[in-house]
Scaffold this motif. Structure first.
Motif, PDB file in Angstrom:
ATOM      1  N   THR A 165       0.711  -0.788  -0.049  1.00  0.00           N
ATOM      2  CA  THR A 165       0.342   0.194  -0.160  1.00  0.00           C
ATOM      3  C   THR A 165       0.511   1.398   0.114  1.00  0.00           C
ATOM      4  O   THR A 165       1.957   1.290   0.322  1.00  0.00           O
ATOM      5  N   TRP A 167       1.609   5.779   0.382  1.00  0.00           N
ATOM      6  CA  TRP A 167       0.691   6.694   1.883  1.00  0.00           C
ATOM      7  C   TRP A 167       0.115   7.275   1.533  1.00  0.00           C
ATOM      8  O   TRP A 167      -0.162   8.128   2.738  1.00  0.00           O
ATOM      9  N   ARG A 176      -9.246  -1.227   1.279  1.00  0.00           N
ATOM     10  CA  ARG A 176      -9.421  -1.722   0.327  1.00  0.00           C
ATOM     11  C   ARG A 176      -9.526  -2.967  -0.312  1.00  0.00           C
ATOM     12  O   ARG A 176      -9.516  -3.637  -0.811  1.00  0.00           O
ATOM     13  N   LYS A 191       2.604  -5.050   3.487  1.00  0.00           N
ATOM     14  CA  LYS A 191       3.312  -4.022   3.659  1.00  0.00           C
ATOM     15  C   LYS A 191       2.834  -2.249   3.269  1.00  0.00           C
ATOM     16  O   LYS A 191       2.875  -1.963   2.532  1.00  0.00           O
ATOM     17  N   SER A 225      11.517  -2.210   0.926  1.00  0.00           N
ATOM     18  CA  SER A 225      10.256  -2.726   0.658  1.00  0.00           C
ATOM     19  C   SER A 225      10.986  -3.951  -0.960  1.00  0.00           C
ATOM     20  O   SER A 225      10.882  -5.187  -0.719  1.00  0.00           O
ATOM     21  N   PHE A 243      -1.100  -4.684  -5.765  1.00  0.00           N
ATOM     22  CA  PHE A 243      -0.688  -3.291  -5.674  1.00  0.00           C
ATOM     23  C   PHE A 243      -1.469  -2.005  -5.394  1.00  0.00           C
ATOM     24  O   PHE A 243      -1.700  -1.581  -6.353  1.00  0.00           O
ATOM     25  N   GLY A 245       0.427   1.441  -5.842  1.00  0.00           N
ATOM     26  CA  GLY A 245       1.220   2.793  -6.339  1.00  0.00           C
ATOM     27  C   GLY A 245       1.622   3.001  -7.538  1.00  0.00           C
ATOM     28  O   GLY A 245       0.762   3.364  -8.059  1.00  0.00           O
ATOM     29  N   SER A 246       2.944   3.752  -8.138  1.00  0.00           N
ATOM     30  CA  SER A 246       3.400   4.531  -8.490  1.00  0.00           C
ATOM     31  C   SER A 246       3.310   2.889 -10.375  1.00  0.00           C
ATOM     32  O   SER A 246       3.864   2.237  -9.217  1.00  0.00           O
ATOM     33  N   MET A 252       7.533  -3.033 -12.171  1.00  0.00           N
ATOM     34  CA  MET A 252       8.458  -4.241 -11.882  1.00  0.00           C
ATOM     35  C   MET A 252       7.866  -5.213 -11.191  1.00  0.00           C
ATOM     36  O   MET A 252       8.133  -6.062 -11.488  1.00  0.00           O
ATOM     37  N   LEU A 268      -2.958   2.077 -10.250  1.00  0.00           N
ATOM     38  CA  LEU A 268      -1.568   2.447  -9.995  1.00  0.00           C
ATOM     39  C   LEU A 268      -1.385   4.253 -10.342  1.00  0.00           C
ATOM     40  O   LEU A 268      -3.119   4.765 -10.016  1.00  0.00           O
ATOM     41  N   CYS A 301      -4.075   9.359  -6.597  1.00  0.00           N
ATOM     42  CA  CYS A 301      -4.610   9.057  -7.909  1.00  0.00           C
ATOM     43  C   CYS A 301      -5.508   9.322  -8.791  1.00  0.00           C
ATOM     44  O   CYS A 301      -5.542   9.964 -10.039  1.00  0.00           O
ATOM     45  N   GLU A 398       1.724  12.942 -13.578  1.00  0.00           N
ATOM     46  CA  GLU A 398       1.325  12.838 -12.438  1.00  0.00           C
ATOM     47  C   GLU A 398       2.037  14.078 -11.465  1.00  0.00           C
ATOM     48  O   GLU A 398       2.892  13.665 -11.184  1.00  0.00           O
ATOM     49  N   PHE A 464     -13.562   0.370  -8.889  1.00  0.00           N
ATOM     50  CA  PHE A 464     -12.852   1.221  -8.676  1.00  0.00           C
ATOM     51  C   PHE A 464     -11.131   0.961  -9.157  1.00  0.00           C
ATOM     52  O   PHE A 464     -10.651  -0.688  -8.691  1.00  0.00           O
TER      53      PHE A 464
END
Ligand code: NAD
Length: 498
Positions: A165, A167, A176, A191, A225, A243, A245-246, A252, A268, A301, A398, A464
């Motif tokens: 997750t 921040w 979620r 994590k 991480s 996941f 995040g970005s 990756m 993402l 996001c 972004e 979502f």
């Protein structure tokens, strides 16, 4: 625009230290990291250390996977009603402690307390929603077209899942994922982001209080991480990664997940277009813009990234938005009058600053804001830019900060072309009173979600997620639980009729 830093996190800072567990949570036990290592969590408003936590190592992550794997057999066979009731008890505990959780979010992440409270409501809702969905996992039955077979389609929990997750919504991004995973019968290793682990640790303590069986939820905050999660992603007992995040980290992880052909859900990055047509209700459009842009200090996001406004209303829209923004107050999220908190860290503030400098170098005009704030904390003034060139980095990347860039268009085709001219496709916002135009945009906007005359649309009951480089899969809604289920088809011979 005013700035206040005095009223920072009063006694909450010290209080947090005693109310949030500081260890890793593995197999139902709180414990230190294998090598005793620890890391600091800081208040982004002041830079002060607010907690020192256990810093998971790879061997801790393997212990967490061992526990999740051992617990899977019994948890996946636990009656769905019992799984749902556990989630419902956690929902009740989150509501009981809503003020404390909101304080923790504001302290570690910086958003104004009122927004943190809204996150508790939103994040808590996933626990309630999936407590109800747990008992609705259904399959189907059919006869083979040839008439000689009975076909059963059943659905089953995937297995242990790794949940990673970000921040920016420390409670909601955790619930979620955890709620649908547990509702489906999966066990999890969570994590959280190292910048904001306290909220997840507090939530974990509520799961414990609600009677969570050992091993069903394991939590491993870490500053390493990749190194810590790498070995468990490579372990064939893990069956799923979810996941948020970005996009670069998501890509990756997809590569790593390909080794064991893991199921993946990827929420993402975004680059949301915000389209204001000539027939828009401008009151609504201005209100929507303020929410879609400045909620969470722009660090969402779903934050509107590019404002694409019909030339005939652009001047009025820009002026009215700038007037509202000029009244914002920056400062500690604990000050009830503050509307804009700090950005999460120094890197975030520098990145926003660089995007604004690039835009102004290419001809953008600053209507309000446009500067970093000196002093403690990582504040950036809420900013409105007009005359923004579509080639600017701010239109391609972004922003993740409180900057509202405005461009203009003349025709619907042009607006749609600009809106879709991005590698991302999470959400789009449209402001028009024309039903036919709105229906066209439902088809033509390349996004997973669309807000029509609204600036915020997330809801636990809705799916979502995005298209293109914004990700794979959906969270929330009836779809959310599917991400943790696999489908099995069984064939039986049709019994001969006597
Ligand atoms: P990030 O990608 O840097 O980090 C996200 C999480 O991944 C953190 O827990 C981080 O520690 C972890 N991580 C980083 N590198 C890793 C690695 N090598 N292996 C395993 N885990 C790793 O993103 P962020 O800065 O925390 O969050 C902001 C991003 O998240 C933005 O791009 C935003 O759009 C996106 N986001 C998307 C959604 C969505 O639902 N689509 C929601 C919230 C945020």
């Amino acid at each position: 625009m005013t700035v206040t830093l005095e009223q920072k996190s009063p006694a909450i800072g010290q209080d947090i230290a005693s109310s949030v567990p500081h260890g890793l949570f593995i197999d139902g036990q709180w414990r230190p990291a294998a090598d005793g290592s620890e890391f600091d969590v800081r208040d982004p408003c002041t830079g002060e250390v607010i907690a020192r936590l256990a810093n998971a190592r790879p061997s801790d992550a393997m212990d967490a996977l061992d526990a999740a794997d051992a617990a899977f057999a019994s948890w996946s066979r636990t009656p769905a009603r019992e799984r749902g009731e556990l989630l419902r008890r956690v929902f009740d505990l989150v509501m009981r402690d809503r003020d404390r959780i909101a304080e923790i979010i504001t302290l570690e992440m910086g958003k104004p307390l009122r927004e943190a409270q809204a996150e508790v409501t939103y994040g808590g809702e996933f626990l309630r929603w999936f407590s109800e969905e747990a008992v609705r996992i259904s399959g189907r039955f059919g006869s083979s077209p040839e008439g000689n077979g009975d076909m059963i389609v059943s659905r089953h929990a995937l297995g242990p899942a790794l949940l990673i997750t970000p921040w920016n919504f420390p409670l909601a991004m955790a619930t979620r994922k955890i709620a649908p995973a547990l509702a489906a019968g999966c066990t999890v290793v969570v994590k959280p982001a190292a910048l904001t682990p306290l909220t997840t640790l507090y939530l974990t303590a509520l799961f414990e209080e609600a009677g969570l069986p050992p091993g069903v939820v394991n939590v491993i905050p870490t500053t390493d991480s990749g190194g810590t999660t790498g070995p468990i992603i490579a372990d064939s007992r893990l069956r799923k990664i979810s996941f948020t995040g970005s996009t670069p980290v998501g890509r990756m992880l997809l590569e790593k997940a390909s080794v064991n052909i893991l199921r993946t859900s990827m929420e993402l990055g975004g680059n949301a277009p915000f389209l204001v047509f000539e027939d828009a209700d401008l009151d609504r459009a201005v209100e929507g813009a303020i929410i879609a842009k400045f909620r969470n200090v722009g660090q969402a996001c779903t934050a509107a990234n590019r404002f694409i406004v019909h030339a005939s209303v652009a001047e009025e829209f820009s002026r009215r938005v700038a007037e509202r923004v000029a009244q914002f107050k920056l400062g500690s999220g604990f000050d009830p009058e503050v509307t804009i908190g700090p950005l999460i860290d120094e890197a975030a503030a520098s990145s926003v600053d660089a995007l604004v400098k690039d835009a102004t170098a290419r001809g953008a005009k600053v209507l309000v804001g446009g500067q970093r704030k000196s002093g403690p904390g990582t504040f950036y003034e809420p900013t409105v830019l007009t005359n923004v060139s579509p080639d600017s980095r701010i239109c391609r990347e972004e922003i993740f900060g409180p900057v509202l860039p405005i461009m203009t268009f003349e025709t619907d085709d042009e607006a749609i072309r600009i809106a879709n001219d991005t590698e991302y496709g999470l959400v789009g916002y449209i402001f028009t009173q024309s039903i036919t135009r709105g229906q066209r945009l439902i088809n033509d906007l390349q996004t997973g979600m669309m807000g029509w005359n609204v600036g915020m649309l997330s809801n636990a009951a809705a799916p979502f997620g995005g298209v293109k480089m914004s990700g794979l899969g959906r969270e929330g809604g009836a779809e959310g639980i599917d991400e943790y289920l696999t489908t099995k088809y069984s064939l039986l011979p049709t019994l001969p009729r006597p």
